[in-house]
Write a protein that holds these residues in place. Structure first.
Motif, short mmCIF file in Angstrom:
data_model
loop_
_atom_site.label_atom_id
_atom_site.label_comp_id
_atom_site.label_asym_id
_atom_site.label_seq_id
_atom_site.Cartn_x
_atom_site.Cartn_y
_atom_site.Cartn_z
N SER A 148 0.83 -1.21 0.00
CA SER A 148 0.00 0.00 0.00
C SER A 148 0.86 1.25 0.00
O SER A 148 1.90 1.33 0.65
CB SER A 148 -0.92 0.00 1.22
N GLY B 210 -6.73 -4.69 -6.35
CA GLY B 210 -6.22 -3.42 -5.87
C GLY B 210 -6.57 -2.26 -6.77
O GLY B 210 -7.39 -2.37 -7.69
N LEU C 228 -4.72 0.89 -9.02
CA LEU C 228 -3.54 1.49 -9.62
C LEU C 228 -3.82 2.95 -9.96
O LEU C 228 -4.81 3.26 -10.62
CB LEU C 228 -3.14 0.74 -10.89
N SER D 115 1.43 4.06 -9.20
CA SER D 115 1.51 3.83 -7.76
C SER D 115 0.32 3.01 -7.29
O SER D 115 -0.71 2.91 -7.98
CB SER D 115 1.55 5.17 -7.00
N ASN D 116 0.46 2.45 -6.10
CA ASN D 116 -0.66 1.81 -5.42
C ASN D 116 -1.47 2.91 -4.74
O ASN D 116 -0.98 3.58 -3.83
CB ASN D 116 -0.15 0.80 -4.40
N SER E 39 -2.98 -4.12 -0.77
CA SER E 39 -1.91 -4.32 -1.75
C SER E 39 -2.48 -4.26 -3.16
O SER E 39 -3.70 -4.33 -3.37
CB SER E 39 -1.21 -5.66 -1.52
N LEU E 40 -1.59 -4.11 -4.12
CA LEU E 40 -1.95 -4.05 -5.54
C LEU E 40 -1.26 -5.19 -6.26
O LEU E 40 -0.06 -5.41 -6.11
CB LEU E 40 -1.49 -2.70 -6.13
#
Length: 288
Positions: free
Chosen positions: A104, A125, A127, A158-159, A165-166
């Motif tokens: 994250s 996730g 983005l 980026s996440n 989480s991604l």
């Protein structure tokens, strides 16, 4: 090591296994499988069936690789340097493929690409994508993005979540030089469109509502859970790359786990049997 029969009569069945024990190129991130970018595990090549049938090369990730995560902004990059895009580390028009599990809040600073088309598949996730052409988008699970870098593009990824989480799969394609130009596309493909079948998400002619890529490429996504296999017919000596995003897949009796991949090539047509062990999410790339 490898083994072949000393003599082969027409139509004889053969099986050859080659295990490469030397590690291939060092991986800057340690989060990629396959011959296109470095891998920490040996590569097992399996040629099976009758003489002339395609080679299936299986790329296995170690348990350490499968558990690794991008935990800070310096531990990896989405960028694949153009100087690495050579015939020696590509598969057909697929120049590179990465799979990331990104913690994250992690930000990948601005970086540039040129003469490449980048497909990003969001497994889970959110983005956050921004580029110098003015695009700023949030992409969520089930969405697919396709970006043409043309003569050059700079972007930042980026996440977007501060708690989750991604998980993404990102692939780079060599464009058709006659059509190398900048473009941006994205689309959401619901789970139902991928459930127990292959859903076309990118193609040269944008058929079935897929995103448009300049090369003669078809990209499919599938979420399989039924015990009955899904069949895919590879034709006209085309190459196929299969990437397992999560779960476990049996490909023509070869078991692939999450993060593993298979490269299929050869002169003859062959049906590929894709069977889930439990539930599996995968991408299939059909290329010239």
């Amino acid at each position: 090591c490898s083994a072949w029969p000393r003599s082969k009569a027409p139509g004889d069945a053969v099986v050859a296994v080659m295990i490469i024990t030397d590690p291939v190129w060092a991986n800057a991130v340690g989060l990629t499988s396959g011959i296109l970018r470095p891998a920490a595990m040996p590569v097992t090549s399996i040629a099976s069936g009758r003489i002339g049938l395609p080679m299936i090369t299986v790329h296995i990730r170690s348990q350490e690789e499968r558990s690794m995560r991008v935990a800070d902004a310096t531990s990896g990059s989405f960028c694949i340097p153009e100087k690495q895009s050579t015939e020696q580390n590509s598969f057909s028009v697929l120049q590179g493929i990465d799979e990331f599990a990104i913690d994250s809040g992690i930000v990948f600073d601005s970086h540039s690409h040129r003469n490449v088309e980048i497909l990003t598949y969001i497994v889970d996730g959110i983005l956050d994508y921004r580029d110098d052409a003015g695009h700023r988008q949030l992409l969520m699970g089930g969405e697919v993005q396709l970006v043409g870098a043309g003569t050059g593009i700079t972007h930042r990824e980026s996440n977007a979540s501060h708690s989750e989480s991604l998980h993404i799969v990102q692939a780079w394609f060599l464009p058709d030089r006659a059509k190398s130009e900048k473009f941006y596309q994205q689309r959401y493909f619901p789970d139902d469109a991928k459930r127990d079948k292959l859903c076309l998400i990118a193609s040269a002619d944008q058929r079935e509502g897929s995103l448009g890529i300049s090369q003669d490429v078809a990209v499919y996504a599938g979420m399989l859970r039924r015990p009955e296999p899904v069949l895919y017919q590879r034709k006209d000596s085309r190459c196929v790359w299969i990437q397992v995003a999560r779960g476990s897949l049996v490909l023509n009796d070869i078991v692939l786990g999450a993060g593993d991949a298979a490269a299929i090539s050869g002169d003859e047509d062959r049906a590929l049997r894709l069977q889930a062990q439990g539930e599996v999410e995968l991408l299939l790339f059909d290329m010239p």
